[in-house]
Enzyme design. Sequence first.
Site, short mmCIF file in Angstrom:
data_model
loop_
_atom_site.label_atom_id
_atom_site.label_comp_id
_atom_site.label_asym_id
_atom_site.label_seq_id
_atom_site.Cartn_x
_atom_site.Cartn_y
_atom_site.Cartn_z
N LYS A 22 -4.38 5.69 13.47
CA LYS A 22 -4.30 6.12 12.06
C LYS A 22 -4.98 5.10 11.15
O LYS A 22 -5.79 5.47 10.29
CB LYS A 22 -2.81 6.26 11.66
N ARG A 92 -1.10 5.89 1.55
CA ARG A 92 -1.47 4.55 1.10
C ARG A 92 -2.99 4.33 1.14
O ARG A 92 -3.56 3.61 0.33
CB ARG A 92 -0.78 3.51 2.00
N CYS A 116 4.15 4.68 2.45
CA CYS A 116 5.56 4.36 2.74
C CYS A 116 6.07 3.40 1.69
O CYS A 116 5.43 2.42 1.32
CB CYS A 116 5.67 3.73 4.14
N ARG A 121 4.24 -2.63 -3.26
CA ARG A 121 2.94 -2.74 -2.59
C ARG A 121 1.85 -2.97 -3.64
O ARG A 121 1.18 -2.04 -4.08
CB ARG A 121 2.69 -1.51 -1.72
C1 EPZ Z 1 -1.69 -1.54 5.97
O1 EPZ Z 1 -1.08 -1.47 4.68
C2 EPZ Z 1 -1.12 -0.39 6.77
N1 EPZ Z 1 -1.47 0.85 6.12
C3 EPZ Z 1 0.40 -0.53 6.93
O2 EPZ Z 1 0.82 0.48 7.84
C4 EPZ Z 1 0.72 -1.91 7.53
O3 EPZ Z 1 2.12 -2.11 7.50
C5 EPZ Z 1 0.04 -3.03 6.77
O4 EPZ Z 1 -1.39 -2.76 6.63
C6 EPZ Z 1 0.17 -4.39 7.44
O5 EPZ Z 1 -0.37 -4.33 8.75
C7 EPZ Z 1 -2.68 1.37 6.30
O6 EPZ Z 1 -3.52 0.84 7.01
C8 EPZ Z 1 -2.95 2.68 5.65
P1 EPZ Z 1 -1.60 -5.20 3.45
P2 EPZ Z 1 -1.68 -2.34 3.49
O7 EPZ Z 1 -2.46 -5.15 2.26
O8 EPZ Z 1 -3.13 -2.46 3.66
C9 EPZ Z 1 0.39 -8.20 0.24
C10 EPZ Z 1 2.21 2.20 8.69
O9 EPZ Z 1 3.45 2.22 8.99
N2 EPZ Z 1 -0.61 -7.74 -0.73
O10 EPZ Z 1 -2.16 -5.77 4.72
O11 EPZ Z 1 -1.14 -1.77 2.22
C11 EPZ Z 1 1.42 -7.12 0.55
O12 EPZ Z 1 2.43 -7.09 -0.42
C12 EPZ Z 1 1.74 1.52 7.42
O13 EPZ Z 1 1.36 2.74 9.40
C13 EPZ Z 1 -0.65 -8.34 -1.98
O14 EPZ Z 1 0.13 -9.23 -2.29
O15 EPZ Z 1 -0.99 -3.75 3.75
C14 EPZ Z 1 1.89 -7.53 1.93
O16 EPZ Z 1 2.87 -8.52 1.80
C15 EPZ Z 1 2.89 1.06 6.60
N3 EPZ Z 1 -1.58 -7.89 -2.88
C16 EPZ Z 1 0.65 -8.16 2.56
O17 EPZ Z 1 -0.24 -8.44 1.48
C17 EPZ Z 1 -2.48 -6.93 -2.58
O18 EPZ Z 1 -3.31 -6.58 -3.44
C18 EPZ Z 1 -0.06 -7.31 3.57
O19 EPZ Z 1 -0.29 -6.01 3.06
C19 EPZ Z 1 -2.42 -6.33 -1.31
C20 EPZ Z 1 -1.49 -6.75 -0.39
#
Ligand code: EPZ
Length: 408
Positions: A22, A92, A116, A121
Amino acid sequence: MKKIIVCGGRPLNGKISVGGSKNAALPILFACILTNGISKIVNMPDIGDVRVAIEIIRAFGAKVDRFGDTVYIDTRNLSYVRPNPEHVSSIRASTYLIGSCLSRFGECDILPFGGCNFSLRPIDMHIDACISLGAQLDGEKIVAPRLRGAEINFNKASVGATVNAILLAASAEGQTVIDGCAIEPHIDALIDFLNSCGAQIVRECRRISIVGKRLHGGNTRIIGDMIEAGSYLALGLLCGGDLKALDSPIEDMHSVFDAFLRLGASVVAEAGELSVKMIRSKPLFISASPYPGFPTDLQPIFAPLMAKKCGGEIIDEVWPERFGYLHSLSDLGIRWNLNGNRATIYFSEIHCGKTAAPDLRGGMACLMAALCSSGQSEIYSAEVILRGYENLEQKLCAIGADIKIEDI
Ligand code: EPZ
Protein backbone atom coordinates in the site's frame (compact mmCIF):
# COMPACT_ATOMS: atom_id res chain seq x y z
CA MET A 1 -20.33 0.74 6.96
CA LYS A 2 -19.23 -2.87 7.14
CA LYS A 3 -18.92 -5.47 9.86
CA ILE A 4 -16.95 -8.69 9.96
CA ILE A 5 -18.63 -11.71 11.54
CA VAL A 6 -15.97 -14.10 12.79
CA CYS A 7 -16.41 -17.70 13.98
CA GLY A 8 -13.04 -18.02 15.65
CA GLY A 9 -10.88 -20.73 17.11
CA ARG A 10 -9.91 -22.50 13.88
CA PRO A 11 -6.29 -23.27 12.94
CA LEU A 12 -5.10 -21.67 9.72
CA ASN A 13 -3.42 -23.88 7.14
CA GLY A 14 -2.06 -23.44 3.65
CA LYS A 15 -0.58 -20.64 1.60
CA ILE A 16 -1.63 -17.00 1.62
CA SER A 17 -0.38 -14.52 -0.96
CA VAL A 18 0.91 -11.09 -0.04
CA GLY A 19 -0.08 -8.26 -2.40
CA GLY A 20 1.65 -5.10 -3.51
CA SER A 21 2.63 -2.65 -0.78
CA LYS A 22 0.00 0.00 0.00
CA ASN A 23 2.61 2.51 1.08
CA ALA A 24 4.63 1.98 -2.12
CA ALA A 25 1.62 2.02 -4.45
CA LEU A 26 0.19 5.32 -3.15
CA PRO A 27 3.20 7.63 -3.72
CA ILE A 28 3.76 6.03 -7.13
CA LEU A 29 0.14 6.72 -8.13
CA PHE A 30 0.44 10.37 -7.09
CA ALA A 31 3.87 10.61 -8.78
CA CYS A 32 2.14 9.88 -12.11
CA ILE A 33 0.70 13.41 -11.90
CA LEU A 34 4.25 14.73 -12.51
CA THR A 35 4.66 12.71 -15.68
CA ASN A 36 3.44 13.40 -19.18
CA GLY A 37 2.80 10.04 -20.82
CA ILE A 38 1.50 6.55 -20.12
CA SER A 39 2.79 4.52 -17.16
CA LYS A 40 2.37 0.79 -16.63
CA ILE A 41 2.32 -0.38 -13.02
CA VAL A 42 2.00 -4.06 -12.13
CA ASN A 43 1.19 -5.75 -8.81
CA MET A 44 -1.07 -2.82 -7.90
CA PRO A 45 -3.10 -3.86 -4.80
CA ASP A 46 -6.87 -3.54 -5.12
CA ILE A 47 -7.51 -1.96 -1.71
CA GLY A 48 -9.65 0.91 -0.49
CA ASP A 49 -6.84 3.51 -0.32
CA VAL A 50 -5.69 2.73 -3.87
CA ARG A 51 -9.24 3.03 -5.22
CA VAL A 52 -9.60 6.47 -3.62
CA ALA A 53 -6.16 7.58 -4.92
CA ILE A 54 -7.18 6.54 -8.44
CA GLU A 55 -10.42 8.57 -8.15
CA ILE A 56 -8.38 11.61 -7.05
CA ILE A 57 -6.00 11.46 -10.02
CA ARG A 58 -8.87 10.74 -12.46
CA ALA A 59 -10.43 14.06 -11.41
CA PHE A 60 -7.42 15.91 -12.96
CA GLY A 61 -8.12 14.15 -16.27
CA ALA A 62 -5.88 11.08 -15.89
CA LYS A 63 -7.10 8.03 -17.78
CA VAL A 64 -6.70 5.00 -15.54
CA ASP A 65 -7.37 1.46 -16.74
CA ARG A 66 -6.97 -1.63 -14.60
CA PHE A 67 -6.56 -5.16 -16.01
CA GLY A 68 -6.13 -7.59 -13.10
CA ASP A 69 -3.21 -6.29 -11.05
CA THR A 70 -1.88 -4.10 -13.89
CA VAL A 71 -2.78 -0.44 -14.08
CA TYR A 72 -2.16 1.90 -17.03
CA ILE A 73 -2.19 5.61 -16.26
CA ASP A 74 -2.28 8.19 -19.04
CA THR A 75 -1.41 11.66 -17.77
CA ARG A 76 -1.03 13.51 -21.08
CA ASN A 77 -4.03 15.77 -20.59
CA LEU A 78 -4.25 16.99 -17.02
CA SER A 79 -5.55 20.22 -15.57
CA TYR A 80 -5.92 21.32 -11.98
CA VAL A 81 -9.30 21.12 -10.25
CA ARG A 82 -9.88 21.44 -6.51
CA PRO A 83 -9.74 17.83 -5.25
CA ASN A 84 -12.89 16.35 -3.72
CA PRO A 85 -12.50 17.01 0.06
CA GLU A 86 -14.31 13.74 0.85
CA HIS A 87 -11.68 11.74 -1.06
CA VAL A 88 -8.81 13.79 0.35
CA SER A 89 -9.98 13.40 3.93
CA SER A 90 -10.34 9.64 3.65
CA ILE A 91 -6.68 8.76 2.92
CA ARG A 92 -3.39 10.03 4.32
CA ALA A 93 -1.58 9.69 1.02
CA SER A 94 -3.63 12.62 -0.27
CA THR A 95 -0.84 14.76 1.28
CA TYR A 96 1.18 13.69 -1.79
CA LEU A 97 -1.06 16.03 -3.78
CA ILE A 98 1.02 18.88 -2.36
CA GLY A 99 4.22 17.79 -4.10
CA SER A 100 2.64 16.39 -7.24
CA CYS A 101 0.22 19.27 -7.92
CA LEU A 102 2.79 21.98 -7.20
CA SER A 103 5.16 20.25 -9.62
CA ARG A 104 2.62 19.78 -12.41
CA PHE A 105 0.20 22.69 -11.97
CA GLY A 106 2.04 25.19 -9.75
CA GLU A 107 -0.80 25.14 -7.23
CA CYS A 108 -2.50 22.94 -4.64
CA ASP A 109 -5.36 23.47 -2.20
CA ILE A 110 -4.49 22.74 1.42
CA LEU A 111 -7.34 20.43 2.32
CA PRO A 112 -8.21 18.30 5.38
CA PHE A 113 -5.79 15.46 4.54
CA GLY A 114 -7.08 12.30 6.18
CA GLY A 115 -5.95 8.80 7.11
CA CYS A 116 -5.79 6.83 10.34
CA ASN A 117 -6.54 9.11 13.20
CA PHE A 118 -4.37 7.54 15.91
CA SER A 119 -2.32 10.66 16.63
CA LEU A 120 -1.85 14.26 15.59
CA ARG A 121 -0.36 14.11 12.09
CA PRO A 122 1.33 17.44 11.33
CA ILE A 123 2.46 18.49 7.81
CA ASP A 124 4.90 21.23 8.81
CA MET A 125 7.87 19.37 7.27
CA HIS A 126 5.97 18.97 3.97
CA ILE A 127 5.21 22.69 3.84
CA ASP A 128 8.79 23.64 4.79
CA ALA A 129 10.08 21.51 1.88
CA CYS A 130 7.72 23.33 -0.51
CA ILE A 131 8.87 26.72 0.75
CA SER A 132 12.54 25.69 0.37
CA LEU A 133 11.90 25.08 -3.33
CA GLY A 134 10.19 28.43 -3.79
CA ALA A 135 6.49 27.80 -3.04
CA GLN A 136 4.38 30.25 -1.05
CA LEU A 137 1.29 29.92 1.10
CA ASP A 138 -1.58 31.92 -0.35
CA GLY A 139 -4.69 31.71 1.84
CA GLU A 140 -5.91 28.11 1.66
CA LYS A 141 -3.61 27.31 -1.24
CA ILE A 142 0.06 26.75 -1.78
CA VAL A 143 1.40 28.10 -5.06
CA ALA A 144 4.67 27.98 -6.98
CA PRO A 145 4.90 29.35 -10.51
CA ARG A 146 8.49 27.96 -10.54
CA LEU A 147 10.17 25.38 -8.36
CA ARG A 148 13.95 25.65 -7.98
CA GLY A 149 16.26 23.02 -6.53
CA ALA A 150 17.36 23.58 -2.93
CA GLU A 151 18.98 21.97 0.11
CA ILE A 152 16.49 20.39 2.49
CA ASN A 153 17.44 19.15 5.93
CA PHE A 154 14.85 17.09 7.77
CA ASN A 155 15.39 16.82 11.52
CA LYS A 156 13.32 13.61 11.72
CA ALA A 157 12.68 10.77 9.30
CA SER A 158 9.24 11.37 7.78
CA VAL A 159 7.99 9.11 5.01
CA GLY A 160 5.39 11.61 3.81
CA ALA A 161 7.68 14.66 3.86
CA THR A 162 10.42 12.69 2.07
CA VAL A 163 7.94 11.63 -0.63
CA ASN A 164 6.74 15.21 -1.12
CA ALA A 165 10.29 16.58 -1.26
CA ILE A 166 11.12 14.03 -3.98
CA LEU A 167 7.96 14.90 -5.94
CA LEU A 168 8.75 18.61 -5.74
CA ALA A 169 12.39 18.22 -6.75
CA ALA A 170 12.01 15.60 -9.48
CA SER A 171 10.94 18.16 -12.06
CA ALA A 172 12.16 21.40 -10.41
CA GLU A 173 14.88 23.49 -12.05
CA GLY A 174 18.36 22.40 -10.98
CA GLN A 175 19.63 20.20 -8.16
CA THR A 176 18.09 19.35 -4.80
CA VAL A 177 19.78 17.55 -1.93
CA ILE A 178 17.56 16.13 0.81
CA ASP A 179 19.30 15.17 4.06
CA GLY A 180 17.74 13.26 6.95
CA CYS A 181 15.26 11.50 4.69
CA ALA A 182 13.22 8.38 5.46
CA ILE A 183 14.69 5.20 3.97
CA GLU A 184 11.69 2.85 4.00
CA PRO A 185 11.71 0.40 1.05
CA HIS A 186 8.78 2.34 -0.44
CA ILE A 187 11.01 5.43 -0.75
CA ASP A 188 13.39 3.46 -2.98
CA ALA A 189 10.39 2.07 -4.87
CA LEU A 190 9.23 5.63 -5.63
CA ILE A 191 12.76 6.63 -6.73
CA ASP A 192 12.97 3.60 -9.04
CA PHE A 193 9.62 4.47 -10.62
CA LEU A 194 10.53 8.13 -11.15
CA ASN A 195 13.91 7.15 -12.62
CA SER A 196 12.01 4.93 -15.09
CA CYS A 197 10.16 8.13 -16.06
CA GLY A 198 13.44 9.93 -16.86
CA ALA A 199 14.18 11.39 -13.42
CA GLN A 200 17.73 11.64 -12.07
CA ILE A 201 17.51 10.61 -8.41
CA VAL A 202 20.14 8.88 -6.29
CA ARG A 203 19.81 7.86 -2.64
CA GLU A 204 22.86 7.27 -0.44
CA CYS A 205 21.95 6.44 3.18
CA ARG A 206 19.74 9.31 4.40
CA ARG A 207 20.75 11.69 1.59
CA ILE A 208 18.86 11.92 -1.70
CA SER A 209 20.27 13.92 -4.64
CA ILE A 210 17.91 14.94 -7.41
CA VAL A 211 18.44 16.79 -10.68
CA GLY A 212 15.09 18.06 -11.98
CA LYS A 213 13.98 16.71 -15.38
CA ARG A 214 10.91 16.64 -17.60
CA LEU A 215 9.27 13.30 -16.97
CA HIS A 216 7.58 10.85 -19.30
CA GLY A 217 5.56 7.73 -18.44
CA GLY A 218 7.36 4.85 -16.71
CA ASN A 219 7.12 1.22 -15.68
CA THR A 220 7.31 -0.48 -12.33
CA ARG A 221 6.24 -3.46 -10.26
CA ILE A 222 4.93 -2.59 -6.78
CA ILE A 223 7.08 -4.27 -4.10
CA GLY A 224 5.45 -6.78 -1.73
CA ASP A 225 3.74 -5.43 1.38
CA MET A 226 5.87 -6.15 4.45
CA ILE A 227 3.07 -5.08 6.78
CA GLU A 228 0.58 -7.47 5.18
CA ALA A 229 3.20 -10.25 5.27
CA GLY A 230 3.99 -9.56 8.94
CA SER A 231 0.26 -9.52 9.73
CA TYR A 232 -0.33 -12.97 8.22
CA LEU A 233 2.74 -14.48 9.89
CA ALA A 234 1.60 -13.15 13.27
CA LEU A 235 -1.92 -14.45 12.58
CA GLY A 236 -0.54 -17.92 11.82
CA LEU A 237 1.26 -18.02 15.19
CA LEU A 238 -1.81 -16.75 16.97
CA CYS A 239 -4.26 -19.27 15.50
CA GLY A 240 -1.99 -22.30 15.13
CA GLY A 241 -1.80 -24.52 12.06
CA ASP A 242 0.69 -24.45 9.21
CA LEU A 243 0.53 -21.14 7.36
CA LYS A 244 2.95 -19.99 4.67
CA ALA A 245 3.09 -16.46 3.22
CA LEU A 246 3.92 -16.17 -0.48
CA ASP A 247 5.45 -13.14 -2.26
CA SER A 248 6.72 -11.52 0.95
CA PRO A 249 9.48 -8.90 0.61
CA ILE A 250 11.84 -11.05 2.71
CA GLU A 251 14.84 -8.72 2.29
CA ASP A 252 12.89 -5.81 3.88
CA MET A 253 11.71 -7.73 6.94
CA HIS A 254 14.82 -8.22 9.13
CA SER A 255 13.45 -6.28 12.10
CA VAL A 256 10.18 -8.22 11.90
CA PHE A 257 12.01 -11.56 11.81
CA ASP A 258 14.08 -10.41 14.78
CA ALA A 259 10.88 -9.74 16.75
CA PHE A 260 9.53 -13.24 15.94
CA LEU A 261 12.86 -14.76 17.05
CA ARG A 262 12.81 -12.79 20.32
CA LEU A 263 9.23 -14.02 20.89
CA GLY A 264 10.62 -17.56 20.76
CA ALA A 265 9.61 -18.51 17.21
CA SER A 266 11.71 -19.74 14.31
CA VAL A 267 11.47 -18.10 10.90
CA VAL A 268 11.84 -20.24 7.77
CA ALA A 269 12.17 -18.78 4.27
CA GLU A 270 12.24 -21.47 1.60
CA ALA A 271 11.66 -21.09 -2.12
CA GLY A 272 9.85 -17.78 -1.65
CA GLU A 273 7.57 -19.18 1.08
CA LEU A 274 7.79 -17.70 4.53
CA SER A 275 6.60 -19.31 7.74
CA VAL A 276 7.08 -18.87 11.49
CA LYS A 277 6.77 -21.64 14.09
CA MET A 278 6.60 -21.19 17.85
CA ILE A 279 9.38 -23.06 19.69
CA ARG A 280 9.13 -21.70 23.25
CA SER A 281 7.40 -18.38 23.73
CA LYS A 282 9.01 -15.59 25.78
CA PRO A 283 7.86 -12.12 26.83
CA LEU A 284 8.59 -9.68 24.01
CA PHE A 285 9.71 -6.05 24.09
CA ILE A 286 9.10 -4.02 20.92
CA SER A 287 10.33 -0.53 20.20
CA ALA A 288 8.88 0.67 16.89
CA SER A 289 11.12 3.13 15.00
CA PRO A 290 11.71 4.32 11.43
CA TYR A 291 13.10 1.77 8.94
CA PRO A 292 15.27 -0.27 9.36
CA GLY A 293 13.68 -0.45 12.84
CA PHE A 294 10.58 -2.46 13.71
CA PRO A 295 7.63 -0.89 11.76
CA THR A 296 5.14 1.16 13.74
CA ASP A 297 2.40 -0.30 11.52
CA LEU A 298 3.08 -3.78 12.94
CA GLN A 299 3.11 -2.91 16.64
CA PRO A 300 -0.71 -3.12 16.96
CA ILE A 301 -0.57 -6.44 15.07
CA PHE A 302 1.87 -7.92 17.62
CA ALA A 303 -0.28 -6.93 20.63
CA PRO A 304 -2.76 -9.87 20.39
CA LEU A 305 0.18 -12.21 19.80
CA MET A 306 1.86 -11.04 23.01
CA ALA A 307 -1.44 -11.39 24.90
CA LYS A 308 -1.89 -14.97 23.68
CA LYS A 309 1.72 -15.97 24.47
CA CYS A 310 3.74 -14.53 27.38
CA GLY A 311 2.86 -10.83 27.34
CA GLY A 312 5.32 -8.02 26.70
CA GLU A 313 5.86 -4.30 26.30
CA ILE A 314 5.59 -1.88 23.39
CA ILE A 315 6.92 1.61 22.85
CA ASP A 316 6.49 3.49 19.58
CA GLU A 317 9.12 6.11 18.72
CA VAL A 318 7.31 7.10 15.50
CA TRP A 319 3.81 7.67 16.91
CA PRO A 320 4.31 7.66 20.73
CA GLU A 321 0.53 7.79 21.29
CA ARG A 322 -0.46 5.02 18.88
CA PHE A 323 -2.20 2.89 21.53
CA GLY A 324 -5.89 3.86 21.18
CA TYR A 325 -6.52 0.45 19.61
CA LEU A 326 -5.91 -1.21 23.01
CA HIS A 327 -9.39 -0.08 24.12
CA SER A 328 -10.94 -2.12 21.30
CA LEU A 329 -8.77 -5.14 22.18
CA SER A 330 -10.15 -4.96 25.76
CA ASP A 331 -13.56 -5.96 24.34
CA LEU A 332 -11.95 -9.27 23.33
CA GLY A 333 -10.34 -9.94 26.72
CA ILE A 334 -6.87 -8.48 26.14
CA ARG A 335 -5.49 -6.92 29.33
CA TRP A 336 -3.02 -4.05 29.17
CA ASN A 337 -1.72 -1.01 30.97
CA LEU A 338 -0.46 2.23 29.51
CA ASN A 339 2.21 4.06 31.47
CA GLY A 340 3.11 7.24 29.59
CA ASN A 341 4.10 6.00 26.16
CA ARG A 342 4.88 2.43 27.23
CA ALA A 343 2.15 -0.22 26.83
CA THR A 344 2.34 -3.39 28.86
CA ILE A 345 0.41 -6.27 27.33
CA TYR A 346 -0.47 -9.02 29.82
CA PHE A 347 -0.96 -12.69 29.10
CA SER A 348 -4.76 -12.81 28.60
CA GLU A 349 -7.65 -15.20 28.01
CA ILE A 350 -8.70 -13.77 24.65
CA HIS A 351 -12.44 -14.29 24.13
CA CYS A 352 -15.04 -13.60 21.46
CA GLY A 353 -16.99 -10.34 21.60
CA LYS A 354 -18.13 -7.27 19.75
CA THR A 355 -15.87 -4.33 19.04
CA ALA A 356 -15.17 -1.59 16.50
CA ALA A 357 -12.06 -1.27 14.33
CA PRO A 358 -10.41 1.97 15.52
CA ASP A 359 -8.14 2.29 12.45
CA LEU A 360 -6.51 0.11 9.78
CA ARG A 361 -3.86 -1.75 11.81
CA GLY A 362 -5.73 -1.57 15.13
CA GLY A 363 -8.73 -3.03 13.28
CA MET A 364 -6.63 -5.88 11.93
CA ALA A 365 -5.41 -6.55 15.49
CA CYS A 366 -9.06 -6.86 16.61
CA LEU A 367 -9.82 -9.24 13.75
CA MET A 368 -6.79 -11.36 14.68
CA ALA A 369 -7.88 -11.56 18.32
CA ALA A 370 -11.39 -12.62 17.20
CA LEU A 371 -9.96 -15.26 14.86
CA CYS A 372 -7.98 -16.94 17.65
CA SER A 373 -10.83 -17.16 20.16
CA SER A 374 -13.69 -19.69 19.99
CA GLY A 375 -17.19 -18.41 19.39
CA GLN A 376 -18.72 -15.65 17.33
CA SER A 377 -17.30 -12.12 17.26
CA GLU A 378 -18.35 -9.02 15.37
CA ILE A 379 -15.96 -6.28 14.26
CA TYR A 380 -17.74 -3.05 13.33
CA SER A 381 -16.33 -0.16 11.20
CA ALA A 382 -14.52 -2.89 9.29
CA GLU A 383 -14.21 -0.78 6.13
CA VAL A 384 -11.05 0.76 7.62
CA ILE A 385 -9.37 -2.66 7.60
CA LEU A 386 -10.19 -3.08 3.89
CA ARG A 387 -8.30 0.14 3.16
CA GLY A 388 -5.08 -1.85 3.46
CA TYR A 389 -5.81 -5.58 3.11
CA GLU A 390 -6.79 -6.93 -0.29
CA ASN A 391 -9.47 -9.62 -0.73
CA LEU A 392 -9.43 -10.21 2.99
CA GLU A 393 -12.51 -12.44 3.20
CA GLN A 394 -11.43 -14.68 0.31
CA LYS A 395 -7.81 -14.90 1.46
CA LEU A 396 -8.63 -15.78 5.08
CA CYS A 397 -11.44 -18.21 4.21
CA ALA A 398 -9.08 -20.03 1.81
CA ILE A 399 -6.75 -20.86 4.72
CA GLY A 400 -9.54 -22.13 6.98
CA ALA A 401 -10.88 -19.02 8.71
CA ASP A 402 -14.64 -18.55 9.02
CA ILE A 403 -15.36 -14.85 8.40
CA LYS A 404 -18.04 -12.96 6.53
CA ILE A 405 -17.93 -9.27 5.66
CA GLU A 406 -21.38 -7.66 5.55
CA ASP A 407 -22.67 -4.19 4.67
CA ILE A 408 -24.63 -2.64 7.53
C1 EPZ B 1 3.37 6.87 6.64
O1 EPZ B 1 2.63 7.93 7.26
C2 EPZ B 1 2.40 5.72 6.48
N1 EPZ B 1 1.31 6.14 5.63
C3 EPZ B 1 1.90 5.24 7.84
O2 EPZ B 1 1.16 4.05 7.63
C4 EPZ B 1 3.11 4.91 8.74
O3 EPZ B 1 2.65 4.64 10.05
C5 EPZ B 1 4.11 6.05 8.77
O4 EPZ B 1 4.47 6.46 7.42
C6 EPZ B 1 5.41 5.69 9.49
O5 EPZ B 1 6.01 4.58 8.86
C7 EPZ B 1 1.45 6.13 4.31
O6 EPZ B 1 2.50 5.79 3.77
C8 EPZ B 1 0.27 6.52 3.50
P1 EPZ B 1 5.61 10.07 8.76
P2 EPZ B 1 3.25 9.39 7.29
O7 EPZ B 1 5.57 11.39 8.11
O8 EPZ B 1 4.04 9.61 6.06
C9 EPZ B 1 6.25 13.30 12.27
C10 EPZ B 1 -0.63 2.51 7.90
O9 EPZ B 1 -1.10 1.93 8.93
N2 EPZ B 1 5.99 14.36 11.28
O10 EPZ B 1 6.73 9.13 8.43
O11 EPZ B 1 2.13 10.33 7.60
C11 EPZ B 1 4.98 12.51 12.61
O12 EPZ B 1 4.21 13.19 13.57
C12 EPZ B 1 -0.26 3.99 7.95
O13 EPZ B 1 -0.49 1.93 6.82
C13 EPZ B 1 6.12 15.68 11.66
O14 EPZ B 1 6.43 15.99 12.81
O15 EPZ B 1 4.22 9.31 8.54
C14 EPZ B 1 5.56 11.19 13.07
O16 EPZ B 1 5.92 11.31 14.43
C15 EPZ B 1 -0.63 4.59 9.25
N3 EPZ B 1 5.87 16.65 10.73
C16 EPZ B 1 6.83 11.04 12.25
O17 EPZ B 1 7.11 12.34 11.72
C17 EPZ B 1 5.54 16.37 9.46
O18 EPZ B 1 5.35 17.29 8.65
C18 EPZ B 1 6.74 10.06 11.12
O19 EPZ B 1 5.59 10.31 10.33
C19 EPZ B 1 5.42 15.01 9.08
C20 EPZ B 1 5.65 14.02 10.01
